[in-house]
Every structure is written in structure tokens, then in C-alpha cells.
Design a protein around this motif. Structure first.
Motif, PDB file in Angstrom:
ATOM      1  N   ALA A 157      34.532  42.011  51.712  1.00 13.76           N
ATOM      2  CA  ALA A 157      35.175  41.348  50.578  1.00 13.76           C
ATOM      3  C   ALA A 157      34.440  41.628  49.274  1.00 13.76           C
ATOM      4  N   GLU A 158      33.142  41.912  49.357  1.00 20.78           N
ATOM      5  CA  GLU A 158      32.373  42.220  48.154  1.00 20.78           C
ATOM      6  C   GLU A 158      32.780  43.560  47.543  1.00 20.78           C
ATOM      7  N   ARG A 159      33.465  44.382  48.302  1.00 27.03           N
ATOM      8  CA  ARG A 159      33.891  45.692  47.816  1.00 27.03           C
ATOM      9  C   ARG A 159      35.190  45.629  46.999  1.00 27.03           C
ATOM     10  N   PHE A 160      35.851  44.453  46.965  1.00 29.82           N
ATOM     11  CA  PHE A 160      37.173  44.389  46.344  1.00 29.82           C
ATOM     12  C   PHE A 160      37.199  44.924  44.915  1.00 29.82           C
ATOM     13  N   PRO A 161      36.328  44.471  44.000  1.00 26.21           N
ATOM     14  CA  PRO A 161      36.393  45.010  42.636  1.00 26.21           C
ATOM     15  C   PRO A 161      36.209  46.525  42.592  1.00 26.21           C
ATOM     16  N   GLU A 162      35.315  47.047  43.434  1.00 22.80           N
ATOM     17  CA  GLU A 162      35.083  48.482  43.443  1.00 22.80           C
ATOM     18  C   GLU A 162      36.294  49.242  43.977  1.00 22.80           C
ATOM     19  N   LEU A 163      36.948  48.697  44.989  1.00 21.94           N
ATOM     20  CA  LEU A 163      38.158  49.319  45.525  1.00 21.94           C
ATOM     21  C   LEU A 163      39.237  49.418  44.453  1.00 21.94           C
ATOM     22  N   VAL A 164      39.409  48.332  43.706  1.00 22.28           N
ATOM     23  CA  VAL A 164      40.419  48.325  42.649  1.00 22.28           C
ATOM     24  C   VAL A 164      40.073  49.333  41.564  1.00 22.28           C
ATOM     25  N   ARG A 165      38.811  49.375  41.154  1.00 18.38           N
ATOM     26  CA  ARG A 165      38.399  50.324  40.111  1.00 18.38           C
ATOM     27  C   ARG A 165      38.646  51.764  40.539  1.00 18.38           C
ATOM     28  N   ARG A 166      38.286  52.095  41.765  1.00 19.00           N
ATOM     29  CA  ARG A 166      38.474  53.463  42.236  1.00 19.00           C
ATOM     30  C   ARG A 166      39.956  53.824  42.295  1.00 19.00           C
ATOM     31  N   ALA A 167      40.787  52.868  42.718  1.00 20.47           N
ATOM     32  CA  ALA A 167      42.224  53.130  42.797  1.00 20.47           C
ATOM     33  C   ALA A 167      42.824  53.352  41.417  1.00 20.47           C
ATOM     34  N   LYS A 168      42.447  52.507  40.445  1.00 25.05           N
ATOM     35  CA  LYS A 168      42.999  52.662  39.096  1.00 25.05           C
ATOM     36  C   LYS A 168      42.478  53.917  38.418  1.00 25.05           C
ATOM     37  N   ALA A 169      41.258  54.324  38.753  1.00 25.47           N
ATOM     38  CA  ALA A 169      40.719  55.562  38.186  1.00 25.47           C
ATOM     39  C   ALA A 169      41.546  56.767  38.602  1.00 25.47           C
ATOM     40  N   GLN A 170      42.206  56.666  39.762  1.00 27.35           N
ATOM     41  CA  GLN A 170      43.069  57.745  40.246  1.00 27.35           C
ATOM     42  C   GLN A 170      44.523  57.547  39.808  1.00 27.35           C
ATOM     43  N   GLY A 171      44.783  56.466  39.062  1.00 24.73           N
ATOM     44  CA  GLY A 171      46.137  56.222  38.578  1.00 24.73           C
ATOM     45  C   GLY A 171      47.078  55.625  39.598  1.00 24.73           C
ATOM     46  N   ALA A 172      46.559  55.020  40.649  1.00 27.30           N
ATOM     47  CA  ALA A 172      47.406  54.461  41.713  1.00 27.30           C
ATOM     48  C   ALA A 172      47.959  53.098  41.327  1.00 27.30           C
ATOM     49  N   LEU A 173      49.117  52.776  41.866  1.00 23.85           N
ATOM     50  CA  LEU A 173      49.625  51.408  41.830  1.00 23.85           C
ATOM     51  C   LEU A 173      48.808  50.610  42.834  1.00 23.85           C
ATOM     52  N   VAL A 174      48.276  49.453  42.422  1.00 26.23           N
ATOM     53  CA  VAL A 174      47.376  48.672  43.271  1.00 26.23           C
ATOM     54  C   VAL A 174      48.039  47.345  43.647  1.00 26.23           C
ATOM     55  N   ALA A 175      48.126  47.088  44.951  1.00 21.07           N
ATOM     56  CA  ALA A 175      48.666  45.832  45.467  1.00 21.07           C
ATOM     57  C   ALA A 175      47.640  45.202  46.386  1.00 21.07           C
ATOM     58  N   THR A 176      47.628  43.872  46.442  1.00 19.45           N
ATOM     59  CA  THR A 176      46.688  43.194  47.328  1.00 19.45           C
ATOM     60  C   THR A 176      47.290  41.918  47.894  1.00 19.45           C
ATOM     61  N   ASN A 177      46.911  41.617  49.124  1.00 17.00           N
ATOM     62  CA  ASN A 177      47.298  40.382  49.812  1.00 17.00           C
ATOM     63  C   ASN A 177      46.008  39.747  50.334  1.00 17.00           C
ATOM     64  N   PRO A 178      45.265  39.037  49.475  1.00 15.27           N
ATOM     65  CA  PRO A 178      43.945  38.517  49.858  1.00 15.27           C
ATOM     66  C   PRO A 178      44.045  37.359  50.823  1.00 15.27           C
ATOM     67  N   GLY A 179      42.961  37.119  51.550  1.00 15.33           N
ATOM     68  CA  GLY A 179      42.907  36.008  52.487  1.00 15.33           C
ATOM     69  C   GLY A 179      42.290  34.773  51.861  1.00 15.33           C
ATOM     70  N   VAL A 180      42.375  33.639  52.572  1.00 18.16           N
ATOM     71  CA  VAL A 180      41.891  32.366  52.052  1.00 18.16           C
ATOM     72  C   VAL A 180      40.401  32.410  51.750  1.00 18.16           C
ATOM     73  N   ARG A 181      39.590  32.967  52.642  1.00 16.52           N
ATOM     74  CA  ARG A 181      38.145  33.024  52.402  1.00 16.52           C
ATOM     75  C   ARG A 181      37.830  33.853  51.158  1.00 16.52           C
ATOM     76  N   GLN A 182      38.557  34.934  50.971  1.00 14.25           N
ATOM     77  CA  GLN A 182      38.343  35.786  49.811  1.00 14.25           C
ATOM     78  C   GLN A 182      38.672  35.035  48.523  1.00 14.25           C
ATOM     79  N   LEU A 183      39.688  34.182  48.572  1.00 10.78           N
ATOM     80  CA  LEU A 183      40.124  33.447  47.392  1.00 10.78           C
ATOM     81  C   LEU A 183      39.227  32.259  47.078  1.00 10.78           C
ATOM     82  N   SER A 184      38.550  31.731  48.099  1.00 12.87           N
ATOM     83  CA  SER A 184      37.714  30.549  47.879  1.00 12.87           C
ATOM     84  C   SER A 184      36.265  30.936  47.607  1.00 12.87           C
TER      85      SER A 184
END
Length: 380
Positions: A157-184
Motif C-alpha cells: 500500500a505504501e507504493r500507491f503514490p509511486e504507482l500513480v506517478r509512474r502511470a501518469k508519467a507514461q500518459g496512462a488513464l489511472v483507475a483505482t479501487n482501494p480497500g478499507v485498510r488503505q483508506l483508513s
């Protein structure tokens, strides 16, 4: 069109128990219910079966059947469970190039006990799913049109911001369905990364978990939907989203997330239907009447289908209809993937069920009558 899914991979063992052999207890003043089994007694099962599952795996199979060129970034152990997952993914046409093996932990596994209304009790062992590390991420993996990040657990879960950054750097559409623990537990980093996310999907419970971290910035309460005089108020608008002792109206919730930069906010409310909020409006689509064998995997089917249809250029309402139908197909089967539809079959069902879709729209931003500003003013 190319897609990458990231998140969990599991082996699911599903036991179906006849309702007369297991007791169900529901709470009268809450939404919770419990399945009760007698200690020390063998309970006969109608069937026990094994399947592959996990958010990233379910989404990968879903998008592959919809015609996407899909690969998946998952963490597996060095065991037979991993071999089963890899073999099945390859059979489904999903590339396992980015599937990683880690000797430090076994592959994840779940046991589902399904009875009564088939909303299963789930025992989860996350195993290697928790061990995604920075060195596991390669830029070439993100050179796709769509990156779909499912629920992440543990250190992953600590990788989430990095995953998003790498995806946007490649110009990808980014979607996510996070879990309860990740949100809390990781609400701060999650919200910080939302400005780069295109689609966020949550069920009512997950949305409520996010409320305490939102009210500090956006305040409690909020207006209700602006209904016509003879328009029935939907359930999601009657009761506020509640978490940590705080309440937030669904309108305020949608406004908060879109103001953080999210282009589409999906909110599912079980059999009561689903919503998508854009920066301008809220769109509602009712659920589809269908037999329910198991609800596991419905969220993965819903979000992956919506994301695929938006990536293909469909309007939010059309993507919402496709997602609703594919999710309904999944709940008709006890496992998470058998019900996933191929694109041609899904299109046929959309056409056949078109008369059932009494959709609704409301503006996201509107003048608020004074008597509906009580919750907002109380938080100011």
C-alpha cells in the motif's frame, strides 16, 4: 488497447453451506450480520471448489475478455499456488511478464464460507501480496493506455503514490479501487495522490471510511440532491455517509473528491444501484435483477468494466450500464471470474436490458436552499 492491473493475487477456496446447516444473525440497529457455526462439529458442504482470484487477477481477466491486451503486476510466492495462478492467467490471454515470485512468503489465499443470501464470510491470508517494493516497478510495465490499481495491503500500500506517478508519467488513464485498510491507515498519502487519478471506485462502506479524513478539509454535513417535487429521494441521499463519528452527504462527498482532482468518482450501493460523479454532474444507474450466488468479485468486475469502457471512449452513463451488467453476471456465480462476460455478449445484454435502465441525473453544483445548509454551517 493495452492495460496493466496491479494488486492482489489469491487462491480462493469456496465452501457452499446449505442455509439450514448454518445460523445467520443480523443486527437490528446496524447493517452487520453474522454466520454462526457450531464449535467442534463437522458441517456438510454442498460443494467445495478452488479458483484463482484477487483484485488484480480478477480485473486482468475481466479486461482481457473485453478485448484488451492485458498484463498484471502481482507478487507471488515460490509455490504451487503461484503456478496455478500463472497457468490460468496465460489461458485467459493475460501476460504474466510482470508477475513476480518472492521466496519470503507464500502466495496469498482465501477461504470463503457462502450461505443464506450468499454474501460470503471471507478468511484472508495475504502472503506475498504485501511485499511489493520499489525495485519491483519497471517503467516499461507502465507503458500502457490504462493502469488499474486494485486494493493494496501491507507494505504494498505504501507504493500507491509511486504507482500513480509512474502511470501518469507514461500518459496512462489511472483507475483505482482501494480497500478499507488503505483508506483508513494510509488516507493521507492516498488523498495526496488523488490529483493524478482519473477514476476512483468505492462502495458505501469504503466511502464512509474516507469521511473522517475529508471533513477536516471540507467540513461535515452538506446539501442533499436537488430533487424535482415528485422525485423519490434515493437511499444514498437519505442517510449520510458516516465514519468515525462524522457525517457527510453524498453530494458533499462527490464534491470533495472531484475538487481533489478526480475526474470520475464511482460509488456503488449494492442492490440499490450505482453512481458516477463527474466535475459537473451525478449520474445514477439502477441495479439489474439477477440471482445471487456470491458477491465476491462484483466490485472488481464493476470497476474494471467501467474503466475499460471509459478508455474506449464511452460516455460515463454508458460505461456505468456496462459495469452494472457485468457485475450482475459475476454475482450469479459463486466464484469471481466465471461470470465475467466477453465484449460481444456484454453488448447484447446491454441492448436487451436497455428498457430496465431508468437512469437519473443531478447537477453536482447547485444553489443550496437555506434549510439544507444546516449541516454545512454547523461545520464552519
Amino acid at each position: 488497447m493495452k492495460a496493466l492491473t496491479i494488486g492482489g493475487a489469491m487462491i480462493d477456496t469456496i465452501a457452499i453451506i446449505e442455509s439450514s446447516r448454518i445460523e445467520r444473525m443480523a443486527m437490528s440497529n446496524a447493517d452487520s450480520s453474522f454466520l454462526l457455526m457450531e464449535e467442534g462439529r463437522k458441517t456438510e458442504a454442498l460443494e467445495i471448489s478452488t479458483h484463482i482470484g484477487g483484485g488484480a487477477v480478477n480485473a486482468a481477466v475481466s479486461m482481457s475478455r473485453l478485448g484488451f491486451d492485458v498484463s498484471t503486476l502481482i507478487k507471488l510466492g515460490q509455490d504451487s499456488r503461484a503456478e496455478t495462478i500463472l497457468t490460468t492467467l496465460e489461458h485467459e490471454g493475460v501476460s504474466t511478464r510482470w508477475a513476480l515470485r518472492d521466496p519470503r512468503a507464500p502466495t496469498g489465499a482465501s477461504v470463503l464460507i457462502s450461505s443464506h443470501d450468499r454474501n460470503a464470510a471471507v478468511f484472508t491470508f495475504r502472503g506475498a501480496n504485501t511485499m511489493l517494493e520499489t525495485q519491483d516497478l519497471h517503467d516499461n510495465a507502465f507503458a500502457v493506455d490504462v493502469v488499474y490499481i486494485t486494493s493494496l495491503s501491507g507494505k504494498s500500500a505504501e507504493r500507491f503514490p509511486e504507482l500513480v506517478r509512474r502511470a501518469k508519467a507514461q500518459g496512462a488513464l489511472v483507475a483505482t479501487n482501494p480497500g478499507v485498510r488503505q483508506l483508513s491507515a494510509r488516507a493521507g498519502p492516498f488523498q495526496d495522490a488523488l490529483r493524478m487519478v482519473d477514476i476512483v471506485a468505492l462502495n458505501r462502506s469504503e466511502a464512509s471510511t474516507l469521511v473522517p479524513s475529508l471533513i477536516a478539509q471540507f467540513g461535515e454535513g452538506g446539501p442533499k440532491l436537488p430533487l424535482a417535487p415528485d422525485e423519490e429521494r434515493p437511499d444514498i441521499d437519505r442517510r449520510p455517509l458516516s465514519g468515525g463519528g462524522f457525517d457527510m452527504s453524498v453530494v458533499a462527498f462527490f464534491r470533495a473528491l472531484t475538487s481533489l482532482g478526480v475526474k470520475r468518482v464511482l460509488l456503488t450501493d449494492g442492490k440499490r444501484g450505482a453512481y458516477v460523479a463527474t466535475p459537473d454532474e451525478i449520474v445514477f444507474c439502477p441495479s439489474v435483477e439477477c440471482p445471487v450466488a456470491g458477491t465476491a468479485g462484483a466490485g472488481d468486475a464493476f470497476t474494471s468494466t467501467y474503466t475499460a469502457y471509459e478508455a474506449l471512449g464511452f460516455a460515463p452513463l454508458d460505461a456505468l450500464k456496462a459495469a452494472t451488467i457485468n457485475a450482475a453476471s459475476v454475482v450469479g456465480v459463486v466464484d469471481t471470474q466465471t461470470g465475467l462476460l466477453k465484449r460481444d455478449e456484454l453488448e447484447r445484454r446491454i441492448q436487451a436490458l436497455a428498457p430496465q435502465f431508468v437512469t437519473r441525473r443531478w447537477p453536482l453544483h447547485f444553489e443550496t436552499p437555506e434549510d439544507e445548509r444546516v449541516g454545512e454551517m454547523a461545520a464552519e
